[in-house]
Design a protein around this motif. Structure first.
Motif, PDB file in Angstrom:
ATOM      1  N   ARG A   1      14.091  57.172  67.560  1.00 54.57           N
ATOM      2  CA  ARG A   1      14.405  58.600  67.658  1.00 54.57           C
ATOM      3  C   ARG A   1      14.751  58.958  69.097  1.00 54.57           C
ATOM      4  O   ARG A   1      13.988  58.639  70.019  1.00 54.57           O
ATOM      5  CB  ARG A   1      13.207  59.429  67.207  1.00 54.57           C
ATOM      6  CG  ARG A   1      13.504  60.905  67.338  1.00 54.57           C
ATOM      7  CD  ARG A   1      12.368  61.750  66.891  1.00 54.57           C
ATOM      8  NE  ARG A   1      11.284  61.746  67.873  1.00 54.57           N
ATOM      9  CZ  ARG A   1      10.141  62.371  67.666  1.00 54.57           C
ATOM     10  NH1 ARG A   1       9.922  62.997  66.526  1.00 54.57           N
ATOM     11  NH2 ARG A   1       9.204  62.348  68.580  1.00 54.57           N
TER      12      ARG A   1
ATOM     13  N   GLU B   1      13.208  68.377  59.768  1.00 53.07           N
ATOM     14  CA  GLU B   1      11.971  68.941  60.318  1.00 53.07           C
ATOM     15  C   GLU B   1      11.965  70.453  60.295  1.00 53.07           C
ATOM     16  O   GLU B   1      11.003  71.073  60.747  1.00 53.07           O
ATOM     17  CB  GLU B   1      11.814  68.509  61.784  1.00 53.07           C
ATOM     18  CG  GLU B   1      11.675  67.025  61.971  1.00 53.07           C
ATOM     19  CD  GLU B   1      11.641  66.664  63.445  1.00 53.07           C
ATOM     20  OE1 GLU B   1      10.534  66.460  63.955  1.00 53.07           O
ATOM     21  OE2 GLU B   1      12.713  66.606  64.069  1.00 53.07           O
TER      22      GLU B   1
ATOM     23  N   ARG C   1      14.484  71.616  72.693  1.00 51.39           N
ATOM     24  CA  ARG C   1      13.964  70.274  72.396  1.00 51.39           C
ATOM     25  C   ARG C   1      14.835  69.645  71.316  1.00 51.39           C
ATOM     26  O   ARG C   1      15.694  70.296  70.738  1.00 51.39           O
ATOM     27  CB  ARG C   1      12.489  70.342  71.956  1.00 51.39           C
ATOM     28  CG  ARG C   1      12.221  71.268  70.810  1.00 51.39           C
ATOM     29  CD  ARG C   1      10.804  71.138  70.269  1.00 51.39           C
ATOM     30  NE  ARG C   1      10.659  69.907  69.514  1.00 51.39           N
ATOM     31  CZ  ARG C   1       9.946  69.803  68.393  1.00 51.39           C
ATOM     32  NH1 ARG C   1       9.296  70.845  67.905  1.00 51.39           N
ATOM     33  NH2 ARG C   1       9.871  68.661  67.742  1.00 51.39           N
TER      34      ARG C   1
ATOM     35  N   ASP D   1      12.764  63.922  72.068  1.00 55.71           N
ATOM     36  CA  ASP D   1      12.489  65.140  71.307  1.00 55.71           C
ATOM     37  C   ASP D   1      11.818  66.273  72.094  1.00 55.71           C
ATOM     38  O   ASP D   1      12.255  67.423  72.024  1.00 55.71           O
ATOM     39  CB  ASP D   1      11.639  64.760  70.084  1.00 55.71           C
ATOM     40  CG  ASP D   1      11.271  65.947  69.220  1.00 55.71           C
ATOM     41  OD1 ASP D   1      12.048  66.914  69.170  1.00 55.71           O
ATOM     42  OD2 ASP D   1      10.219  65.910  68.570  1.00 55.71           O
TER      43      ASP D   1
HETATM   44 MG    MG Z   1       8.851  66.384  64.927  1.00 57.72          MG
END
Ligand code: MG
Ligand code: PEP
Length: 893
Positions: free
Chosen positions: A631, A761, A682, A634
Motif C-alpha cells: 500500500r 475504506e 492522507r 497513507d
Molecule cells: Mg485505512
C-alpha cells in the motif's frame, strides 16, 4: 390451531427453537428411555404470543389442563391433592442458554392442605414445611414481585429467636411459623394473599416465567450475547423429585468427560440430602462424584450407564444435572457441555477416533477463539502448583503477565521507562489510565465485568487483564492492595496475573511460550507434541483442505513476513509502507515536506527511494512466489514531523536565536496542522498533492521486483492505493504508476507484472464501486477506516473513551472495530462486492482491516464471496481455521 404444549414424550433435541434447549433435551432423554420426571413444555411460540398481546393464546389454558391431567394420571397423583399431592417445578428454558437470567418456581401445588399430605406421605414434617416456605418465598419474589429481603429477615429473626445459626437447625414448628410470616409478607407487600388454588399457582407461575424474558438482566444479557430479542422462552412444567428427603437422597452435576482436559473419567460433584439450589449456594461442601459409588452404588452405576448413553447419542461431551430421591435416580437436565479450549480440540479428535463424528464435524466443534486462547503465553504448570494464589477475578483478556504492582497510570509509565515490567492495579480504569495501560504488561482491577473499561481496552490492545477481582481491597492512595487472609501487596511487589483463568498470584510465576505457537513456528521437538498438538494439527490440515478463502498477512518487514509464512499465510494482503518512513528516515521525510524547489524535492525522494527498495526486496524475498500487496503511503505527513506544541515551545524559548530549520519546520507543521487528520490530507490525496511521492514508491517496488527476478526469484507485487473515494482519483494515480512500471521495465529489462488496485475504506468508494472497478484490478476492504467513516467514530478515541458504556448499554455486543458490523459496514461491503464484480467479473477481493482475523467476520467474508482475508501474523492460524469452518458450515446450508 397451533399446538402450544408438548409432552416430554412428544419433543426431541432438534426442536430447540420451539421447546428451548432444556425442554428439547428433556424430551430427548425421555425418548431415550432415561429416567426423567414426567412433564410437559409450553412452547416459545406461546410465549411470543403472550409477550406481543399481553394475553395467553386462545386454547392454551385448556391445552395445559389436558397435559396436566395426563401428567396426573401418569403419576397417580393430583396437583395439590390434600392427601398425596403432585408438585411441579415451573422452569424457563430458551433456545440459547441464559444462565440465571430468567425465573424458576419450585414446589408448585403446596398449600395449607397439601402440605399435610406431603408430610404424611414423606413421613417428614420438617421437609414438607420447608418445601412450603420455599414455595411462598420463591413465588412471592418471582410471581408477585415482592423483594427478597423481608423473607430473609424473617428467617434471620427465627434463627435469632431460637439461638441457632443454620437454616437446618429450624424444625418443623419453626418452619410452620415462618410460613405464616411469609404469607403476611406477601399480603402486605403484594396487596393480595398467596394463592392457595394449585392451578392458579401454576398459571401465574407460567406467566411469570414468560414475563421474565423481558426482565432487565435478561434483556441486557441478550444484547451482550447477541441473542435475538424476539425468541421468547419455553416453560417446562415438570413433576418434582426431591433430593432433600434424607441421606438416601441427594443431588449432583456431572460431565461425561473432564471439561478441562477432555480425558474420559468420572467428573462431577454430589451433595447428599440436598436440592439443586443448595449446591449452587455452596451452603455445604459437595463430595467428588466418585464417592457416590460408596454412598449409593446402584444409582452410581446407573448414572455411569446413562452418561455413556448420552455421549454416544449426542456424539459429544454432555453435562448433566441429576437428583436421587430415596435411592431412585432422576435426570433433571442435560446439554452439550462447555469446555476449555484444549479440551475442545482433544475431545473433537477423541470423538473422531471413536467413529462418532467425521473430520468436518470435528472441525466444526472447535473455534478460532479457542485456538487463539491456546496461542497465548501461559504460566508454567509445574511452577503454578507452588505459586501463592491471592484470588481469582474475571478472565477478561487472555495471556500471562508478571510485573511489579503499581497503583497509578503515572507510576506505570515511570516504572516502564526504567525498564521494569509492571502490572497496573486499579479499582477500575477510566480513559485517564490509558498511558499506564499502554506501559503495563497487564491490568488488574477489583471492580467491573468483562465489558468494563479495563477489559475492553486491554482486549483491544491484546494485553493480559484480570478484572472484577472483588476479594481484593485496592487502596490507590496508600498504594497497596489487601488480599483475602490479610496478605498485603505494596507498590513494587511482584505479582503474576493469568488473563485466561482470572487467577492472581503473589510473586513471579515463570511464563512459557505456548506449545501451539511453537508447533506453528515449526519449533516443537518431536517428543514435545502430545495429544493436544496432534489434535490441532489434524484439524488445521482439514480446515485448510476445506477453506475457499485464502489467508494473507498484514506485514511490513521481512521478519513478520517470514513468520506469517510459517503460520500458513499465502501472501501479504497489506504492507503498510509508512512504517518505512520512521526512525532515521524521518529526517528525509522532513526534507521532502520542507522542499521549496523541484530540485530539493527530487533530492529528498531520491534519498528515500533506495531505502524503500531494500525493504521491498527483503519482503518480496520472504514471500517469494506469493502475492505481496504494497500500500502506498497513507497517513497525513505531519505525523512524521515534530509535535506542534513541543516545537512552538522550543522556538519560542530560543527567541531570536532559534534554529532557522526549526522555524521552517514550525511553519510547515502549522501549515499541515489539521483539526481532523483522519479525514484530511492522507491516502490517495497525498499522492495527488505531493508530486513524485507515489511515483517514487512505485519505482522502488518495480525496481525491487526486477532485482528479485534477476536474482532468480519469483516476485509478485501488487500496488494498492489507499483512501480512494472517487474513480478519478484512482485513474490519475494509476496512469502515473503504469508509466513508472513501464519505465522500470525498459531500464531494467525485467517486466514484472503488478496488479494495481484500491482499498475500499470510505462509504463513497463502496457506493461507487461499479465505477471504481473500471480502474481497479482488485479491491481490499479497509474495514478499520470503513467502520470509522461509516459510524463516524474516531477509532483512536472512542474505544477508550466510551465503548465500555456502549457495551454495557448493549448498543453493540462487540466493538465494531473488532467484529465487523454486518448490518451497516457489511452492507457497504456487499454493495461493493456486487457492483465491483458486475463491472469486472474477475475483480480480486480481499479484506485487510483488523476484522480479517476475527472469527465472525471471517465467516461474513466467506459468505459475501471475498477471495481472501488478511490479518496480523499471529491471527493467521485463527483465520485459517475459521475459513475452513465457514466453508464446512456453508456447505451444510
Ligand atoms: Mg485505512
Ligand atoms: C483499514 O483502514 O482497514 C486499513 C487496513 O488501513 P489502516 O488501518 O492502515 O488505516
Amino acid at each position: 390451531m397451533p399446538k402450544f404444549v408438548f409432552d416430554f414424550t412428544e419433543g426431541n433435541k432438534d426442536l430447540k427453537d420451539l421447546l428451548g434447549g432444556k425442554g428439547a433435551n428433556l424430551a430427548e432423554m425421555t425418548n431415550l428411555g432415561l429416567p426423567v420426571p414426567p412433564g410437559f413444555t409450553i412452547t416459545t411460540e406461546a410465549c411470543r404470543h403472550y409477550l406481543e398481546h399481553g394475553t395467553l393464546p386462545e386454547g392454551l389454558t385448556d391445552e395445559i389442563g389436558a397435559h396436566l391431567s395426563a401428567l396426573e394420571s401418569a403419576m397417580g397423583k393430583r396437583l395439590g391433592d390434600p392427601g398425596d399431592p403432585l408438585l411441579v417445578s415451573v422452569r424457563s428454558g430458551a433456545k440459547f442458554s441464559m444462565p440465571g437470567m430468567m425465573e424458576t418456581v419450585l414446589n408448585v401445588g403446596l398449600n395449607d392442605d397439601s402440605v399435610q399430605g406431603l408430610a404424611a406421605r414423606s413421613g417428614d414434617e420438617r421437609f414438607a414445611w420447608d418445601s412450603y416456605r420455599r414455595l411462598i418465598q420463591m413465588f412471592g419474589k418471582t410471581v408477585l414481585g415482592v423483594e427478597g429481603d423481608p423473607f430473609e429477615d424473617a428467617i434471620d429473626d427465627a434463627k435469632r429467636a431460637k439461638g441457632v445459626e443454620d437454616d437446618s437447625d429450624l424444625d418443623a414448628a419453626d418452619l410452620r411459623a415462618l410460613v405464616a410470616t411469609f404469607k403476611d409478607v406477601v399480603r402486605e407487600r403484594a396487596g393480595r394473599g398467596f394463592p392457595t388454588d394449585p392451578r392458579e399457582q401454576l398459571d401465574l407461575a407460567i406467566r411469570a416465567v414468560f414475563d421474565s424474558w423481558n426482565a432487565p438482566r435478561a434483556v441486557l444479557y441478550r444484547r451482550q450475547e447477541r441473542i435475538p430479542v424476539d425468541l421468547g422462552t419455553a416453560v417446562n412444567v415438570c413433576s418434582m423429585v426431591f433430593g432433600n428427603m434424607g441421606l438416601d437422597s441427594g443431588t449432583g452435576v456431572a460431565f461425561t468427560r473432564d471439561p478441562a482436559s477432555g480425558e474420559q473419567g468420572i467428573y462431577g460433584d454430589y451433595l447428599q440430602n440436598a436440592q439443586g439450589e443448595d449446591v449452587v449456594a455452596g451452603i455445604r461442601n459437595t463430595v467428588p462424584l466418585a464417592e457416590l459409588e460408596r454412598i449409593d452404588a446402584a444409582s452410581y452405576h446407573r448414572l455411569l450407564e446413562i452418561m455413556e448413553t448420552l455421549e454416544n447419542h449426542y456424539r459429544d461431551m454432555c453435562d448433566i444435572e441429576f437428583t436421587i430421591e430415596r435411592g431412585k435416580l432422576w435426570m433433571l437436565q442435560t446439554r452439550v457441555g462447555k469446555r476449555t479450549a484444549a479440551a475442545a480440540f482433544r475431545i473433537a479428535c477423541q470423538l473422531l477416533d471413536q467413529g462418532l463424528i467425521d473430520l468436518d464435524e470435528a472441525t466444526e466443534r472447535v473455534t478460532g477463539d479457542q485456538l487463539a486462547q491456546l496461542m497465548f503465553p501461559r504460566f508454567d504448570e509445574a511452577a503454578l502448583k507452588d505459586a501463592r494464589r491471592l484470588t481469582k477475578g474475571m478472565n477478561a483478556s487472555p495471556g500471562a503477565a508478571v510485573g511489579v504492582a503499581v497503583f497509578s497510570s503515572g507510576a506505570a509509565e515511570e516504572a516502564a521507562a526504567r525498564g521494569e515490567d509492571v502490572i497496573l492495579v486499579r479499582r477500575e480504569t477510566n480513559p485517564d489510565d490509558l498511558p499506564g495501560m499502554v506501559a503495563a504488561k497487564g491490568v488488574l482491577t477489583s471492580r467491573g465485568g468483562k465489558t468494563s473499561h479495563a477489559a475492553v481496552v486491554a482486549r483491544g490492545m491484546g494485553k493480559t487483564c484480570v478484572c472484577g477481582a472483588e476479594e481484593l481491597e485496592v487502596d490507590v492512595r496508600e498504594r497497596r492492595l489487601t488480599a483475602p487472609g490479610g496478605v498485603v501487596v505494596r507498590e513494587g511487589d511482584v505479582i503474576s496475573i493469568d488473563g485466561s483463568s482470572g487467577e492472581v498470584y503473589l510473586g513471579e510465576v515463570p511464563v512459557e511460550d505456548s506449545p501451539v505457537v511453537r508447533y506453528f513456528e515449526g519449533r516443537l521437538g518431536d517428543a514435545e507434541g502430545g495429544d493436544l498438538i496432534t489434535a490441532v494439527d489434524r484439524i488445521m490440515k482439514h480446515a485448510d483442505s476445506r477453506a475457499r478463502l485464502k489467508v494473507r498477512a498484514n506485514a511490513d518487514n521481512a521478519e513478520d513476513s517470514a513468520r506469517a509464512r510459517r503460520f500458513g499465510a499465502t501472501g501479504i494482503g497489506l504492507c503498510r509502507t509508512e512504517h518505512m518512513f520512521l526512525g532515521d528516515r524521518r529526517q528525509l521525510v522532513e526534507k521532502l515536506i520542507l522542499a521549496e524547489t523541484e530540485e530539493e524535492r527530487t533530492a529528498a525522494l531520491d534519498a528515500l527511494e533506495p531505502l524503500q527498495r531494500a525493504d521491498f526486496e527483503e519482503i518480496l524475498a520472504a514471500m517469494d512466489g506469493l502475492p505481496v500487496t504494497i500500500r502506498l503511503i497513507d497517513p497525513p505527513l505531519h505525523e512524521f514531523l515534530p509535535d506542534l506544541t513541543d516545537l512552538s515551545v522550543r522556538v519560542a524559548l530560543a527567541g531570536d536565536g532559534a534554529d532557522p530549520q526549526d522555524r521552517r519546520l514550525l511553519e510547515a507543521v502549522r501549515r499541515l496542522h489539521e483539526q481532523n487528520p483522519m479525514l484530511g490530507l492522507r491516502g490517495v490525496r497525498l499522492g495527488l498533492v505531493i508530486p513524485g511521492l507515489f511515483a517514487m514508491q512505485v519505482r522502488a517496488i518495480a525496481e525491487a521486483a526486477a532485482q528479485r527476478r534477476k536474482a532468480g526469484g519469483d516476485p509478485r507485487p501488487e500496488i494498492m492505493i489507499p483512501l480512494v473515494g472517487a474513480v478519478q482519483e484512482l485513474e490519475a494515480i494509476r496512469e502515473e504508476a503504469r508509466g513508472v512500471l513501464a519505465q522500470v521495465a525498459r531500464s531494467t529489462g525485467e517486466d514484472v507484472p503488478a496488479l494495481i488496485g484500491t482499498m475500499i475504506e470510505l462509504p463513497r468508494s463502496a457506493l461507487t464501486a461499479g465505477q471504481i472497478a473500471e480502474a481497479a484490478e482488485f479491491f481490499s476492504f479497509g474495514t478499520n477506516d470503513l467502520t470509522q467513516t461509516t459510524w463516524g467514530f474516531s477509532r483512536d478515541d472512542v474505544e477508550a473513551s466510551f465503548f465500555s458504556r456502549y457495551l454495557e448499554l448493549g448498543i453493540f455486543g462487540a466493538s465494531p472495530f473488532e467484529t465487523l458490523d454486518v448490518e451497516g459496514v457489511g452492507r457497504l461491503v456487499r454493495i461493493a462486492v456486487e457492483e465491483g464484480r458486475r463491472t469486472r467479473p474477475d475483480l480480486h477481493l480481499g479484506i485487510c482491516g483488523e476484522h480479517g482475523g476475527d472469527p465472525d467476520s471471517v465467516h461474513f467474508c466467506h459468505e459475501v464471496g471475498l477471495d481472501y482475508v488478511s490479518c496480523s501474523p499471529f491471527r493467521i492460524p485463527v483465520a485459517r481455521l475459521e475459513a475452513g469452518r465457514a466453508a464446512i458450515l456453508a456447505g451444510r446450508g
